[in-house]
Scaffold this motif. Structure first.
Motif, PDB file in Angstrom:
ATOM      1  N   ASP A 152       2.892  -0.407   1.112  1.00 56.51           N
ATOM      2  CA  ASP A 152       2.062  -1.270   1.945  1.00 56.51           C
ATOM      3  C   ASP A 152       2.833  -2.296   2.768  1.00 56.51           C
ATOM      4  O   ASP A 152       2.484  -2.580   3.904  1.00 56.51           O
ATOM      5  N   SER A 181       1.900  11.701   0.785  1.00 53.63           N
ATOM      6  CA  SER A 181       2.615  11.597  -0.494  1.00 53.63           C
ATOM      7  C   SER A 181       3.586  10.432  -0.498  1.00 53.63           C
ATOM      8  O   SER A 181       4.714  10.546  -0.980  1.00 53.63           O
ATOM      9  N   CYS A 182       3.154   9.324   0.083  1.00 52.64           N
ATOM     10  CA  CYS A 182       3.950   8.104   0.019  1.00 52.64           C
ATOM     11  C   CYS A 182       3.242   7.134  -0.933  1.00 52.64           C
ATOM     12  O   CYS A 182       2.478   7.570  -1.788  1.00 52.64           O
ATOM     13  N   ALA A 183       3.498   5.837  -0.747  1.00 53.39           N
ATOM     14  CA  ALA A 183       2.920   4.896  -1.710  1.00 53.39           C
ATOM     15  C   ALA A 183       2.022   3.863  -1.043  1.00 53.39           C
ATOM     16  O   ALA A 183       1.993   2.709  -1.460  1.00 53.39           O
ATOM     17  N   SER A 233      -1.361   2.104  -0.442  1.00 54.25           N
ATOM     18  CA  SER A 233      -2.571   1.997  -1.239  1.00 54.25           C
ATOM     19  C   SER A 233      -3.815   2.046  -0.375  1.00 54.25           C
ATOM     20  O   SER A 233      -3.785   1.755   0.822  1.00 54.25           O
ATOM     21  N   PRO A 267     -13.563  10.799  -2.794  1.00 59.15           N
ATOM     22  CA  PRO A 267     -13.601   9.513  -2.082  1.00 59.15           C
ATOM     23  C   PRO A 267     -12.572   8.549  -2.654  1.00 59.15           C
ATOM     24  O   PRO A 267     -12.463   8.409  -3.871  1.00 59.15           O
ATOM     25  N   ASN A 270      -5.553   0.010  -5.662  1.00 61.57           N
ATOM     26  CA  ASN A 270      -4.106   0.026  -5.470  1.00 61.57           C
ATOM     27  C   ASN A 270      -3.517   1.423  -5.662  1.00 61.57           C
ATOM     28  O   ASN A 270      -2.316   1.610  -5.633  1.00 61.57           O
ATOM     29  N   CYS A 271      -4.388   2.378  -5.831  1.00 60.32           N
ATOM     30  CA  CYS A 271      -3.952   3.767  -5.946  1.00 60.32           C
ATOM     31  C   CYS A 271      -3.455   4.241  -4.586  1.00 60.32           C
ATOM     32  O   CYS A 271      -4.065   3.947  -3.565  1.00 60.32           O
ATOM     33  N   PRO A 272      -2.369   4.974  -4.552  1.00 60.15           N
ATOM     34  CA  PRO A 272      -1.914   5.449  -3.240  1.00 60.15           C
ATOM     35  C   PRO A 272      -2.840   6.536  -2.717  1.00 60.15           C
ATOM     36  O   PRO A 272      -3.386   7.323  -3.481  1.00 60.15           O
ATOM     37  N   ALA A 309       7.587   3.889  -8.879  1.00 59.04           N
ATOM     38  CA  ALA A 309       7.567   3.641  -7.431  1.00 59.04           C
ATOM     39  C   ALA A 309       6.228   3.092  -7.006  1.00 59.04           C
ATOM     40  O   ALA A 309       6.095   2.435  -5.998  1.00 59.04           O
ATOM     41  N   MET A 310       5.231   3.389  -7.764  1.00 59.91           N
ATOM     42  CA  MET A 310       3.863   2.998  -7.449  1.00 59.91           C
ATOM     43  C   MET A 310       3.653   1.502  -7.530  1.00 59.91           C
ATOM     44  O   MET A 310       2.958   0.915  -6.732  1.00 59.91           O
ATOM     45  N   ALA A 365       3.375  -1.147  -4.841  1.00 66.74           N
ATOM     46  CA  ALA A 365       2.233  -1.205  -3.938  1.00 66.74           C
ATOM     47  C   ALA A 365       1.145  -2.129  -4.437  1.00 66.74           C
ATOM     48  O   ALA A 365       0.234  -2.471  -3.721  1.00 66.74           O
ATOM     49  N   SER A 366       1.219  -2.539  -5.700  1.00 72.23           N
ATOM     50  CA  SER A 366       0.057  -3.203  -6.271  1.00 72.23           C
ATOM     51  C   SER A 366      -0.115  -4.661  -5.896  1.00 72.23           C
ATOM     52  O   SER A 366      -0.911  -4.979  -5.032  1.00 72.23           O
ATOM     53  N   TYR A 395       0.664  -8.129  -4.279  1.00 72.79           N
ATOM     54  CA  TYR A 395       1.390  -9.043  -3.407  1.00 72.79           C
ATOM     55  C   TYR A 395       0.379  -9.508  -2.387  1.00 72.79           C
ATOM     56  O   TYR A 395      -0.632  -8.842  -2.172  1.00 72.79           O
ATOM     57  N   PRO A 416       6.660   9.565  -5.390  1.00 72.46           N
ATOM     58  CA  PRO A 416       5.418   9.116  -6.004  1.00 72.46           C
ATOM     59  C   PRO A 416       4.711  10.292  -6.664  1.00 72.46           C
ATOM     60  O   PRO A 416       4.877  11.408  -6.235  1.00 72.46           O
ATOM     61  N   LYS A 426       0.680  21.560  -4.874  1.00 71.67           N
ATOM     62  CA  LYS A 426       1.953  20.995  -4.468  1.00 71.67           C
ATOM     63  C   LYS A 426       3.105  21.712  -5.129  1.00 71.67           C
ATOM     64  O   LYS A 426       4.088  22.042  -4.534  1.00 71.67           O
TER      65      LYS A 426
END
Lengths: 586, 285
Positions: A496, A516-518, A520, A544, A551-553, B29-30, B33-34, B36, B83, B92
């Motif tokens: 993010d 397939s990145c991070a 959210s 959905p 915060n899930c990618p 790695a996840m 993202a949480s 901040y 990820p 995949k």
């Protein structure tokens, strides 16, 4: 009053001057000079280019340019070529055709890339545009030979029908016979992607015979070798030719027939096709080799010695597409024989094999870079690379404009030093100051992105896969690459932070793809809310996104600037984040 | 490298992981993202520009972000921390790595979707090349060249892939379901059995959200005729057959596309379906 007299020409003069300006970029620049130039320019723009069909609506285009004759539209993102965009995502051309059919009976040219074209659309084109001349469908799908039959039957002035890498439903090869016997205006026909097991040879031959202006003919795989001579015999004026299958039992009469017709084709500059090549038949094309500037052997499964023989007959080659069967040794011969080479593409013959099946390494690319002073565009698949090789390539060939390297196994390190390939790619961007397109591969850290952000000032398109360590990588690119228009990323640990910090940058680009990145879901929503001129699409086949924690990618993210607002033709697995996204999804 | 580079981040040097690596599905790695302050970051991004790294005004981004703004990048693992991915359709990674190939040489690249980046058109052509060689070998009349090619292949230590080895790489084929306007594509390469294919199709067509599909029951037995729908395929000759009758490998070589048909419409198909029912019925008597 004085000001007007001193500084303005009559509109007609300006319009005449503008007519010499063909490029879209220049036209756009012209239209921004002042209001009156904007007005004059929009009335005389004849060719419209829309790089993203969802960036603007058909009605908006028609309103602004009331008299265009030619339109080019692009639909799905580039990664759709590799099945990363699920079927049904969008890119439908029908709404455009429908709007134009009403407003523009005099439309002449339609060029589409990665769009869904239905038979209904093709029928509407055939019915609505009386002076229709050019149809180019590149990587399109959704139509069948029935739609092609409609075009053939109705478009009396058709000059160009070009189907490049399309997925066509082959219902019947007889669509070709829908071209009326009185029809003779064909200049270019490319049906190489059609599969029909039976091809309508007689209809094809008759068509070729009566269209004496035919310059480009690319046949499909169904046309056997022994039919080629008959077809070519009637078209010695051809400039570009694509064979069908190039295999047959070796018979001297077939061979001499073939050699004979090829020698009578004095204008031939480009050859392609060559499916299932039997090397014995290759010498038949030697008579034309010295004039060839473009050769596509990427479907020819012949080995290095035969390829070398062929290539050494073509000193004027500017463009070569070939399988890795050519090997390093073949590329060395290429480097010494073809000094005019500008573009080289080497495809893998066995991309999924565990062990290399051919001896093609970074050495081949080095040889060509060293030997061919005009080389500017490369697409190269190989299995190993070194920083040393990349630095050599960069230093010797600073005129690269397109450099796409695919090391087949993701995250492969420098095979000599076991280090990441950051320094090598860094050299590419540092030395090749005019680099417009770059595709990365191999083991890469955030450092390579720093080099890119620092040096790649003219870079317009960047493709990244399995690279980088953190958001810093993405940040370098978004903040440093001033000319960036398209960025596509897959399987990188970018999240993010970099995206949100560079949100404004996204409005200066055509599009950003991240899968397939991070990133959210929360960040996507935020972007959608804050940036009304961006369409933020979340593509997720798991269901959905709000059924998972914020915060899930997300699985796939496609962001593009648009003045048309969110679209409404999305399938169930695509969600657009907009101002109300918070409300709508709950 | 000539010319000093201003390094913006802290030690962002990735380590070498040495050669080819597998894929890890680690979670670390996840977490970046949480938590901040997303909102503040974005405001900064939209603010006025002050200067870029080279001293020129960089219109696109906000202030220069320094090491303070980014946590020390975590080297999630030797493999670079991709990820985790939860996938349903277009698997995949290969559902089964132990694909029943006739060859025996395992594939190095796990079957990641869209990698290497080769257009499906070209991919299918590669497959066709290899498949075309197989039936040709069975023809009665061999041209001189075929023998030569085979000789060459043997001499060169099979530089040319032997016909059987690449049968598995058939790639993507279309799937349509009765009643659903939009077709999908499935990667046959990623499946080693009818069972795995059927469950992938289940997931693709019968579990996603959407009004059209709500009226369907949840058939998970596409193969044995116990659901409302039946899985059929069009073979190379253009005939529609029931999926499941022939061995998996044979199916792979002849399938052109799939169709999930309403059971009621499938009655005209492959006589074996009826025969099976008839024999079953007769057994019950």
């Amino acid at each position: 009053m004085l000001k007007k007299m001193a500084f303005s020409f009559p509109d007609e003069v300006l319009e005449h001057v503008f007519s010499f300006i063909q490029s879209d970029k220049d036209r756009n620049a012209v239209s921004m000079v002042c209001k009156s130039w904007y007005e004059i320019e929009r009335w005389c723009r004849r060719k419209v280019f829309v790089g993203n069909c969802y960036a603007v609506s058909p009605r908006m285009v028609i309103r602004r340019f009331p008299e265009f004759r030619s339109i080019e539209l692009k639909g799905k993102p580039h990664f759709a070529d590799f099945n990363l965009v699920p079927d049904g995502w969008g890119g439908y051309v029908f709404p455009w055709i429908a709007e134009m059919a009403g407003a523009y009976p005099w439309l002449e040219e339609i060029r589409l890339k990665r769009m869904v074209v239905t038979d209904e659309s093709l029928e509407l084109i055939a019915k609505s545009f009386k002076n229709f001349k050019v149809l180019v469908l590149s990587s399109c799908e959704g139509f069948s030979t029935d739609g092609l039959a409609a075009i053939a039957a109705s478009c009396k002035n058709l000059k160009e029908l070009d189907l490049r890498d399309c997925e066509v439903d082959d219902l019947s090869a007889h669509w070709l016979s829908h071209f009326p016997e009185t029809y003779t205006s064909l200049v270019s026909l490319n049906i190489s992607c059609l599969g029909s097991d039976e091809a309508s040879f007689s209809a094809l031959e008759r068509l070729v015979r009566r269209c004496t202006n035919l310059k480009t003919l690319r046949l499909n795989r169904a046309v056997p070798l022994d039919k080629i001579a008959n077809i070519l015999r009637h078209a010695p004026q051809l400039v570009e030719f694509g064979t069908g299958t190039y295999t047959a039992d070796v018979r001297p009469d077939v061979y001499s027939d073939l050699a004979g017709v090829f020698s009578s084709c004095k204008e031939l500059k480009s050859l392609s096709g060559f499916w299932d090549v039997i090397p014995d038949y290759l010498p038949a094309i030697y008579p034309v080799c010295s004039k060839l500037t473009s050769l596509n052997l990427s479907y020819a499964t012949i080995q290095s010695p035969d390829l070398i023989k062929l290539v050494s007959h073509c000193p004027n080659l500017q463009r070569l597409l070939v399988l890795d069967y050519i090997e390093d040794s073949g590329l060395e011969v290429l480097a010494s024989s073809c000094k005019d080479l500008q573009e080289l593409r080497v495809f893998p013959s066995d991309p999924f094999g565990a062990e290399p099946n051919v001896s093609l390494t970074e050495q081949g690319l080095v040889a060509v870079s060293l030997g061919c002073p005009k080389l500017q565009s490369v697409l190269y698949f190989c299995r190993r690379m070194s920083n040393e090789a990349l630095v050599t390539i960069a230093r010797s060939r600073p005129n690269f404009t397109r450099f796409r390297l695919c090391i087949i196994e993701p995250k492969t390190a420098d095979y000599l030093t076991l280090e990441p390939l950051d320094v090598g790619f860094g050299a590419i961007v540092q030395y090749c100051k005019d680099l417009r397109r770059l595709s990365l591969s191999g083991l890469l850290t955030d450092r390579v992105f720093e080099y890119i952000g620092t040096y790649a000032k003219k870079l317009e398109m960047l493709s990244v896969a399995f690279a980088g360590d953190s958001d810093l990588g993405l940040h370098h690119v978004l903040s440093g690459c001033e000319s960036l228009r398209k960025l596509e990323i897959r399987d990188c640990p970018f999240g993010d932070k970099a995206l949100l910090a560079n949100a404004a940058k996204l409005e200066t680009m055509r599009s950003l793809w991240m899968s397939s990145c991070a990133v959210s879901f929360a960040a996507c929503k935020l972007l959608g809310q804050k940036m009304p001129r961006l369409n933020v699409e979340v593509i997720d086949e798991r269901g959905p996104p709000d059924s998972r924690p914020e915060n899930c990618p997300v699985d796939k993210l496609y962001i593009y600037r648009s003045i048309a607002g969110p679209r409404f033709d999305m399938p169930p697995f695509v969600w657009t984040m907009d101002e109300d996204s918070g409300l709508r999804l709950s | 490298m000539e010319g000093g580079l201003v390094l913006l981040g802290g030690g962002a040097n990735g380590g070498g992981s040495g050669g080819s690596s597998g894929f890890s599905t680690n979670e670390s790695a996840m977490s970046e993202a949480s938590s901040y302050p997303a909102e503040t970051e974005l405001e900064l991004g939209l603010g006025l520009s002050i200067g870029g790294p080279t001293g020129k005004i960089n219109k696109a981004s906000g202030r220069i972000l320094t090491a303070k703004d980014f946590p020390v990048p975590r080297r999630a693992s030797m493999n670079g921390g991709t990820p985790p991915s939860v996938t349903v359709s277009g698997t995949k990674r290969a559902a089964d790595q132990s694909v029943s190939h006739d060859s025996g040489s395992p594939t190095a690249t796990s079957q990641v979707v869209g990698w290497p980046p080769i257009r499906s058109y070209r991919m299918n052509s590669l497959v066709n090349n290899n498949q075309a060689k197989a039936p040709r070998a069975e023809e009665e009349h061999k041209g001189i060249n075929e023998e030569e090619e085979e000789d060459k292949a043997i001499k060169d230590g099979s530089k040319l892939k032997k016909p059987n080895e690449n049968l598995g790489h058939i790639g993507f084929i279309k799937v349509n379901m009765d009643g659903i306007r939009i077709g999908r594509k499935v990667n046959l390469n990623a499946h080693s059995s009818y069972h795995s294919l059927a469950s992938a199709l289940d997931n693709m067509f019968l579990r996603s959200a959407g009004a059209e599909k709500q009226q369907l029951t949840m058939p998970s037995k596409l193969l044995d005729g116990s659901s409302e729908f039946v899985l059929t395929y069009e073979d190379k000759e253009g005939d529609w057959m029931l999926v499941g009758d022939v061995p998996w490998m044979m199916f792979l070589t002849s399938v052109r596309r799939l169709r999930i048909m309403k059971t009621s419409e499938a009655n005209g198909l492959a006589p074996r379906f009826h025969e099976r029912n008839r024999t079953q019925r007769s057994k019950l008597i």
